[in-house]
Scaffold this motif. Sequence first.
Motif, mmCIF file in Angstrom:
data_model
loop_
_atom_site.group_PDB
_atom_site.id
_atom_site.type_symbol
_atom_site.label_atom_id
_atom_site.label_comp_id
_atom_site.label_asym_id
_atom_site.label_seq_id
_atom_site.Cartn_x
_atom_site.Cartn_y
_atom_site.Cartn_z
ATOM 1 N N PRO A 15 53.624 81.213 50.965
ATOM 2 C CA PRO A 15 53.038 79.902 51.280
ATOM 3 C C PRO A 15 51.576 80.041 51.722
ATOM 4 O O PRO A 15 51.246 80.877 52.569
ATOM 5 N N LEU A 16 50.715 79.217 51.131
ATOM 6 C CA LEU A 16 49.295 79.188 51.462
ATOM 7 C C LEU A 16 48.839 77.737 51.568
ATOM 8 O O LEU A 16 49.483 76.835 51.023
ATOM 9 N N GLU A 17 47.726 77.534 52.236
ATOM 10 C CA GLU A 17 47.148 76.199 52.249
ATOM 11 C C GLU A 17 46.858 75.787 50.806
ATOM 12 O O GLU A 17 46.281 76.553 50.028
ATOM 13 N N ALA A 18 47.271 74.589 50.449
ATOM 14 C CA ALA A 18 47.201 74.158 49.048
ATOM 15 C C ALA A 18 45.811 74.306 48.456
ATOM 16 O O ALA A 18 45.644 74.723 47.296
ATOM 17 N N ALA A 19 44.785 73.961 49.237
ATOM 18 C CA ALA A 19 43.421 74.013 48.723
ATOM 19 C C ALA A 19 42.950 75.435 48.428
ATOM 20 O O ALA A 19 42.027 75.641 47.632
ATOM 21 N N GLN A 20 43.593 76.429 49.054
ATOM 22 C CA GLN A 20 43.185 77.812 48.881
ATOM 23 C C GLN A 20 43.833 78.479 47.668
ATOM 24 O O GLN A 20 43.358 79.515 47.202
ATOM 25 N N ILE A 21 44.904 77.898 47.165
ATOM 26 C CA ILE A 21 45.695 78.577 46.137
ATOM 27 C C ILE A 21 44.898 78.853 44.857
ATOM 28 O O ILE A 21 45.005 79.961 44.305
ATOM 29 N N PRO A 22 44.112 77.912 44.331
ATOM 30 C CA PRO A 22 43.376 78.243 43.102
ATOM 31 C C PRO A 22 42.483 79.471 43.242
ATOM 32 O O PRO A 22 42.312 80.236 42.280
ATOM 33 N N ARG A 23 41.924 79.692 44.429
ATOM 34 C CA ARG A 23 41.069 80.856 44.629
ATOM 35 C C ARG A 23 41.874 82.143 44.771
ATOM 36 O O ARG A 23 41.306 83.238 44.712
ATOM 37 N N SER A 24 43.181 82.002 44.960
ATOM 38 C CA SER A 24 44.037 83.178 45.146
ATOM 39 C C SER A 24 44.840 83.516 43.901
ATOM 40 O O SER A 24 45.558 84.522 43.884
ATOM 41 N N ILE A 25 44.706 82.711 42.863
ATOM 42 C CA ILE A 25 45.599 82.875 41.714
ATOM 43 C C ILE A 25 45.406 84.219 41.022
ATOM 44 O O ILE A 25 46.365 84.806 40.502
ATOM 45 N N ALA A 26 44.192 84.746 41.033
ATOM 46 C CA ALA A 26 43.957 86.040 40.388
ATOM 47 C C ALA A 26 44.620 87.184 41.150
ATOM 48 O O ALA A 26 44.846 88.261 40.577
ATOM 49 N N ASP A 27 44.947 86.947 42.408
ATOM 50 C CA ASP A 27 45.542 87.995 43.241
ATOM 51 C C ASP A 27 47.056 87.883 43.329
ATOM 52 O O ASP A 27 47.688 88.630 44.081
ATOM 53 N N THR A 28 47.645 86.964 42.593
ATOM 54 C CA THR A 28 49.097 86.790 42.579
ATOM 55 C C THR A 28 49.589 86.844 41.135
ATOM 56 O O THR A 28 48.798 86.771 40.192
ATOM 57 N N ASP A 29 50.892 86.975 40.988
ATOM 58 C CA ASP A 29 51.453 86.954 39.631
ATOM 59 C C ASP A 29 51.510 85.539 39.076
ATOM 60 O O ASP A 29 51.390 85.330 37.864
ATOM 61 N N ALA A 30 51.678 84.561 39.976
ATOM 62 C CA ALA A 30 51.709 83.161 39.570
ATOM 63 C C ALA A 30 51.495 82.312 40.824
ATOM 64 O O ALA A 30 51.616 82.806 41.950
ATOM 65 N N ALA A 31 51.181 81.063 40.606
ATOM 66 C CA ALA A 31 50.928 80.175 41.731
ATOM 67 C C ALA A 31 51.276 78.752 41.349
ATOM 68 O O ALA A 31 51.061 78.337 40.200
ATOM 69 N N ILE A 32 51.806 78.021 42.310
ATOM 70 C CA ILE A 32 52.090 76.603 42.094
ATOM 71 C C ILE A 32 50.963 75.806 42.741
ATOM 72 O O ILE A 32 50.691 75.949 43.932
ATOM 73 N N VAL A 33 50.309 74.984 41.928
ATOM 74 C CA VAL A 33 49.067 74.340 42.337
ATOM 75 C C VAL A 33 49.197 72.829 42.200
ATOM 76 O O VAL A 33 49.700 72.319 41.185
ATOM 77 N N ASN A 34 48.709 72.119 43.214
ATOM 78 C CA ASN A 34 48.648 70.660 43.157
ATOM 79 C C ASN A 34 47.700 70.223 42.046
ATOM 80 O O ASN A 34 46.674 70.859 41.789
ATOM 81 N N GLY A 35 48.008 69.083 41.440
ATOM 82 C CA GLY A 35 47.238 68.616 40.299
ATOM 83 C C GLY A 35 45.755 68.470 40.554
ATOM 84 O O GLY A 35 44.927 68.886 39.731
ATOM 85 N N ASN A 36 45.382 67.871 41.689
ATOM 86 C CA ASN A 36 43.957 67.653 41.917
ATOM 87 C C ASN A 36 43.208 68.971 42.110
ATOM 88 O O ASN A 36 42.076 69.137 41.658
ATOM 89 N N TYR A 37 43.847 69.947 42.773
ATOM 90 C CA TYR A 37 43.200 71.236 42.953
ATOM 91 C C TYR A 37 43.108 71.988 41.629
ATOM 92 O O TYR A 37 42.148 72.722 41.377
ATOM 93 N N ALA A 38 44.108 71.822 40.783
ATOM 94 C CA ALA A 38 44.061 72.438 39.457
ATOM 95 C C ALA A 38 42.901 71.858 38.654
ATOM 96 O O ALA A 38 42.203 72.590 37.934
#
Length: 286
Positions: A187-210
């Motif tokens: 679990p991460l703060e939703a706004a931070q997830i797009p910046r972390s996607i390269a460091d994970t195998d996959a990520a679930i991202v809110n539409g607006n952040y995507a």
Amino acid sequence: MRTTSTLIGAAALVFAVAACGAPSEQASEASEDGQGPLRVGVSPVPHGDILAFIDENLAEEAGLELDIVEIADYNTPNAQLVDGDLDANYFQHRSFLNEWVENGPDADLEYLTDVHIERLGLYSEQVDDVADLPDGAEIAVPNDPANLNRALGILEAEGLITVDPDAGETATEKDITDNPRDLEIRPLEAAQIPRSIADTDAAIVNGNYAIEAGLADEAEVLAWEPEGDDYVEKYANGLVVLAENSDDERIQILADLLHDERVLDYIQETWQGVVLAVDADGEPVE
């Protein structure tokens, strides 16, 4: 006129009670007795973009003048509506409105119509298919309660985990009862997830952040959240007004324009499935 405030990330409707202050100087700018521009408070993306499209392409023909106010938080738009600083707002779903009214000031706000859904998606820069996720894969998920539950629903629908059904809509990673591939749910703060996607195998991202991160161009969408019978009722964002003003002709015109075929096409062409328009019958437009 399009008035712009500080940009926010805006899909996870995290609740925090904010007291209503005295009407601000902007109150004089909100129209009275159905006259003048319709002043609408919005989150910038995609809400503000959708209203800007209407303002630039449809409003004049319909006899509507819009004053679009982009607002950088989730509590201000309802408070400003109550205070008379706004004629309407467009940024929230029903659950958020109900919780705000229940815990906030005495206010008779009406959710007038659904407009769009910002979908949660499972994205990856590492694999092209859910089946290719390795055992022990690290998957980032939003850490706020509403969207964490939605994220777990995606993983469960894809057969990756099982969640305790008794947890209901407040399920967290602690309610996972079966995890056969030993996935690491992070679990991460939703706004931070797009910046972390390269460091994970996959990520679930809110539409607006995507949208803001351009993930549709940079990552593979492995899965979208499942659409149940109550998908629109739970997750659509819509137009909200003071109940006493729901018959305002300008508000009715805007409600109609939000479901105009040209607006539905604009949403589809602009966000290509990350944002789903909702038509006048309350059905998502794929």
